[in-house]
Write an enzyme that holds these catalytic residues in place. Sequence first.
Site, short mmCIF file in Angstrom:
data_model
loop_
_atom_site.label_atom_id
_atom_site.label_comp_id
_atom_site.label_asym_id
_atom_site.label_seq_id
_atom_site.Cartn_x
_atom_site.Cartn_y
_atom_site.Cartn_z
N LYS A 239 0.81 -1.23 0.00
CA LYS A 239 0.00 0.00 0.00
C LYS A 239 0.84 1.27 0.00
CE LYS A 239 -4.35 -1.97 1.20
NZ LYS A 239 -5.31 -2.35 2.20
N ARG A 273 -3.83 -10.09 5.02
CA ARG A 273 -4.17 -10.16 3.58
C ARG A 273 -2.96 -9.66 2.81
NH1 ARG A 273 -6.15 -6.85 -0.40
NH2 ARG A 273 -7.72 -7.72 -1.79
N1 HH2 Z 1 -7.39 -3.88 0.74
C1 HH2 Z 1 -7.70 -3.89 -0.57
C2 HH2 Z 1 -8.81 -4.61 -1.04
N2 HH2 Z 1 -9.58 -5.31 -0.18
N3 HH2 Z 1 -10.06 -6.04 2.01
C3 HH2 Z 1 -9.79 -6.04 3.32
N4 HH2 Z 1 -10.56 -6.74 4.18
N5 HH2 Z 1 -8.72 -5.35 3.83
C4 HH2 Z 1 -7.89 -4.61 3.03
O1 HH2 Z 1 -6.95 -3.97 3.56
C5 HH2 Z 1 -8.16 -4.59 1.62
C6 HH2 Z 1 -9.28 -5.33 1.14
C7 HH2 Z 1 -6.86 -3.12 -1.54
O2 HH2 Z 1 -5.81 -3.87 -2.06
P1 HH2 Z 1 -5.81 -4.61 -3.48
O3 HH2 Z 1 -6.85 -5.67 -3.54
O4 HH2 Z 1 -4.43 -5.08 -3.73
O5 HH2 Z 1 -6.08 -3.47 -4.53
P2 HH2 Z 1 -7.35 -3.04 -5.40
O6 HH2 Z 1 -8.44 -2.64 -4.46
O7 HH2 Z 1 -6.82 -1.92 -6.25
O8 HH2 Z 1 -7.77 -4.23 -6.23
#
Ligand code: HH2
Length: 297
Positions: A239, A273
Amino acid sequence: MLRFFDSMQGKLSPKGSALITRHGDIDFERRTALVGVLNVTPDSFSDGGRYLDPENAIARGVKLAEEGADLIDIGGESSRPGARPVSAEEELERVVPVIRGLRRALSVPLSIDTYKARVARVAIEEGVDVVNDISAMRFDPEMVRVIAAAKVPVVLMHMQGTPRTMQERPYYRDVVEEVKGFLQKRIEFALESGVGPEQILVDPGIGFGKELEHNLALLRGLPALASLGRPILVGPSRKTFIGKILGVGPEERLEGSLAAAVAAVLAGANMIRIHDVREARRAIGIADALRYGSVHG
Ligand code: HH2
């Protein structure tokens, strides 16, 4: 809908130290559970476009399981600020072939990263075990009914604002107290709506409507969330706050992600995660040995 869900079940063990799912238990009594990230999107902030093709996504999911993921979190819509919102149809077109492929290939528990009730319902029907809702069941009023009927575990995550607006000057007087208060209210809402206490996990939402100082305060203040009495999931992986501290882009945030994950575990996180599961397994192996005295070699 209710009848369809009659056989669905998933929950925390009585002591709250394991997630019991149709596809096996995720034990976090003496070790941290790892949630592998699988984004079936063109625009996720760190891996957008890499797994949009279902074959690639399925292969990635299999790899995450081989590397030690306890749960694979499948997402069909990016939540990064400025990402294009997608309809439930489009989200389902992305995730359903991947869920089907992984269900054929693996017996590892799966979660669906969605705030849309329809996507959650279909995903559960296709064999998903856990719903990960970044809106804590606020964005879609139907979501709580789906969760209550299906009796599957749900992750309630804190976010200030919406993905579109969340990074426009987020403000808190006391971020730890406010996030805790929000999660407490969402737990109460879930319980009043027929969701069982054993279905609920919480997440402070690293990077969701938070500046660098807020993310650091939350990681430092994680022990305060223990009094919510629910397992804690934390998602620091790749992040922006890591990029800000180290001055590196998303593809160079592995070490920072692992360091943040270890800090989160030592502060009380039960599940992490993360995109890089193999590396996280090793880094968190040390954190688990320190925290629980457990050695899993
Ligand atoms: N962070 C992201 C997405 N979903 N869910 C939970 N429970 N906690 C988190 O910190 C979280 C989440 C964002 O990360 P990522 O999936 O890599 O990115 P994007 O939303 O751009 O797909």
